[in-house]
Motif scaffolding. Structure first.
Motif, short mmCIF file in Angstrom:
data_model
loop_
_atom_site.label_atom_id
_atom_site.label_comp_id
_atom_site.label_asym_id
_atom_site.label_seq_id
_atom_site.Cartn_x
_atom_site.Cartn_y
_atom_site.Cartn_z
N GLY A 74 0.84 -1.19 0.00
CA GLY A 74 0.00 0.00 0.00
C GLY A 74 0.87 1.24 0.00
N PHE B 141 -3.55 7.04 3.85
CA PHE B 141 -4.40 6.02 4.46
C PHE B 141 -5.38 6.63 5.47
N TYR C 258 -0.62 -4.73 5.42
CA TYR C 258 0.21 -4.79 4.22
C TYR C 258 1.59 -5.34 4.56
N GLN D 109 4.05 -1.08 3.47
CA GLN D 109 3.16 0.08 3.55
C GLN D 109 4.00 1.34 3.62
N ARG E 30 3.66 5.45 3.74
CA ARG E 30 2.66 6.47 4.05
C ARG E 30 3.04 7.84 3.50
#
Length: 496
Positions: free
Chosen positions: A107, A111, A122, A125, A127
């Motif tokens: 990902g 989020f 995930y 991940q 961010r």
């Protein structure tokens, strides 16, 4: 057949009518349009709670707000006996579910979790959030760290995505070049993860762009791609209709947008479109990465947004209403080896259905609170008769409910017990309010809402004697939002 790769691509605050494939004759979106040419495009797709946090919990759980507990950005609203752990309450998140079904998962992007660093399941991940309220959150933001470590010449910028607060709806230009914005970063990381060949598993990927969410700050040269004089003015109804939902005027003031005139509105739309075309270019890189693999035809791509933006329509800015500009979203599904190409469909679908699309493609369908969209395509599942939307804590005046059928939309606003009815087939801009003129249809859709609400314990406070609960009309006190970079010690207009 081998399980397909699955890729979800989401934009933030992207209106459904802001894409070439969905009828916009101004904005240029060739890559997103290509997805429409290669698959299914849904004309009647919705965010059932059109605001950031609830929409994202709907996507990752396949659950509606009466299970997720998120009806707005104000935190959880749960019955006392419900567990606080989200997955205990709603089931495993989508990425964790896909891992269990044999996928490698990643990902990238925004989020908007609660808490900010929640584990979503995930394997990888990365961010990139809009706001960073603590130094811990700043250091935990992969994009901010990328800028700090690899491009320290830009570390002085307080707000990497553009200025907020009173500049939220002011035309801006990105403080970063086009190859270093958060959108470019997200696309580059997605390309790397799609092309990774560390094992034989198919991939499940989620790419979540921050844009075109305000501030409207496309990079050069996209900041000047569209001439404001060529932009249409906002589409406004009668104030007594548009402002039946008191939240719209309250929200306008909150975000410093209560007196935007037409010239500024056109300039904002030009920047909005510039940001959309820029993101489309970034998505093109991702699609090229998908095509570079030998299994590209066995890759299902879903493109959507979390909600829209009024962009001045109905005298409003931002989202959080059930007008089409706020709640209707683009929704495209491409799977070259399995689905028809270039097909437009009128099924009533929503973000809740993405969970079933992914699990159906993986071979073990979980509809949860949604429907089996792919099953509807092949005739093995039933379409919706009604689609429902929810906003605001049940039992408070801010609560609202929407009911949509093929031709009509009904909206109930608890503050004042106000009702709206629009015939979208003949009035797609929702300019003519018909609740009093068509009492039978109003009653039918009201009853549908009441029946649905009586099925769900979380909605019980919004009912009174098993009917929709209303409150005497009352306007909220006006206030301003202040969104500075708290992680750098900036909290207001004063100089520290």
């Amino acid at each position: 057949m081998k399980q397909p790769n699955i890729l979800l691509i989401m934009c933030d605050q992207l209106r459904a009518d802001s894409l070439g494939a969905l009828g916009n004759g101004i904005v240029r979106t060739p890559n997103i349009d290509l997805l429409a040419e290669r698959g299914l495009t849904y004309n009647k797709a919705y965010s059932t709670c059109p605001v950031c946090v609830p929409a994202r919990y709907t996507i990752r759980t396949g659950r509606e707000p009466y299970h997720t507990g998120y009806y707005d950005n104000g935190g959880l609203h749960l019955p006392a006996d419900q567990p606080l752990n989200h997955e205990e309450r709603c089931g495993d998140y989508l990425p964790r579910t896909m891992r269990a079904l044999g996928y490698r998962t990643f990902g990238v992007g925004k989020f908007h979790t609660d808490p900010w660093n929640e584990d979503l399941g995930y394997e990888v991940q990365l961010r990139s959030e809009e706001l960073m309220n603590t130094e811990e959150q700043l250091m935990g933001d992969d994009y901010a760290r990328f800028i700090s470590e690899q491009h320290p010449e830009y570390s002085h910028i307080e707000q990497l995505h553009g200025e907020r607060t009173e500049m939220y709806y002011m035309p801006q230009t990105s403080p970063l070049p086009a190859d270093l914005t958060v959108e470019a970063w997200a696309a580059d990381r997605a390309v790397e993860l799609i092309q990774a060949d560390e094992d034989e598993r198919p991939y499940f990927g989620f790419v979540s762009f921050i844009g075109p969410h305000p501030p409207l700050a496309p990079p050069v040269p996209f900041n000047r791609m569209y001439n404001p004089d060529a932009m249409p003015n906002p589409v406004r109804g009668k104030p007594e209709t548009d402002f039946m939902d008191e939240q719209l005027s309250w929200m306008n003031y909150l975000i410093w947008a209560e007196d935007i005139d037409d010239p500024r509105a056109r300039a904002l739309k030009a920047r909005y479109y510039g940001e959309i075309t820029y993101i489309d270019q970034c998505i093109g890189k991702i699609l090229d990465a998908v095509e570079s693999r030998p299994d590209s035809d066995n890759t299902i791509i879903c493109f959507f947004s979390d909600h829209g933006d009024h962009m001045g329509d109905h005298h409003a800015w931002q989202k959080e209403s059930f007008f089409e500009s706020s709640t209707r979203v683009p929704f495209m599904v491409s799977w070259p080896s399995r689905l028809p190409e270039g097909e437009r469909r009128d099924d009533l679908v929503c973000l809740t259905d993405l969970f079933a699309i992914a699990t159906h493609a993986a071979g073990q369908t979980q509809t949860r609170d949604g429907i089996d969209v792919l099953g509807c395509v092949d005739g093995t599942a039933l379409q919706r008769k009604y689609l429902f939307g929810w906003y605001g804590k049940p039992g408070l005046p801010t609560f609202k409910v929407m009911v949509r059928d093929q031709d009509w939309k009904y909206i109930f606003i608890a503050n004042g017990g106000r009702e709206q009815l629009f015939h979208l087939k003949e009035d797609p801009d929702e300019l003519t309010q018909l609740a009093e003129g068509f009492p039978d249809i109003t009653a039918r859709l009201r009853e549908a809402a009441t029946e649905e609400m009586n099925r769900h314990k979380g909605l019980a406070p919004a009912l009174e004697f098993r009917q929709l609960r209303s409150f005497p009309y009352k306007a909220r006190p006006l206030t301003r939002i202040r969104q500075f970079n708290l992680s750098k010690g900036v909290s207001d207009f004063t100089v520290n």
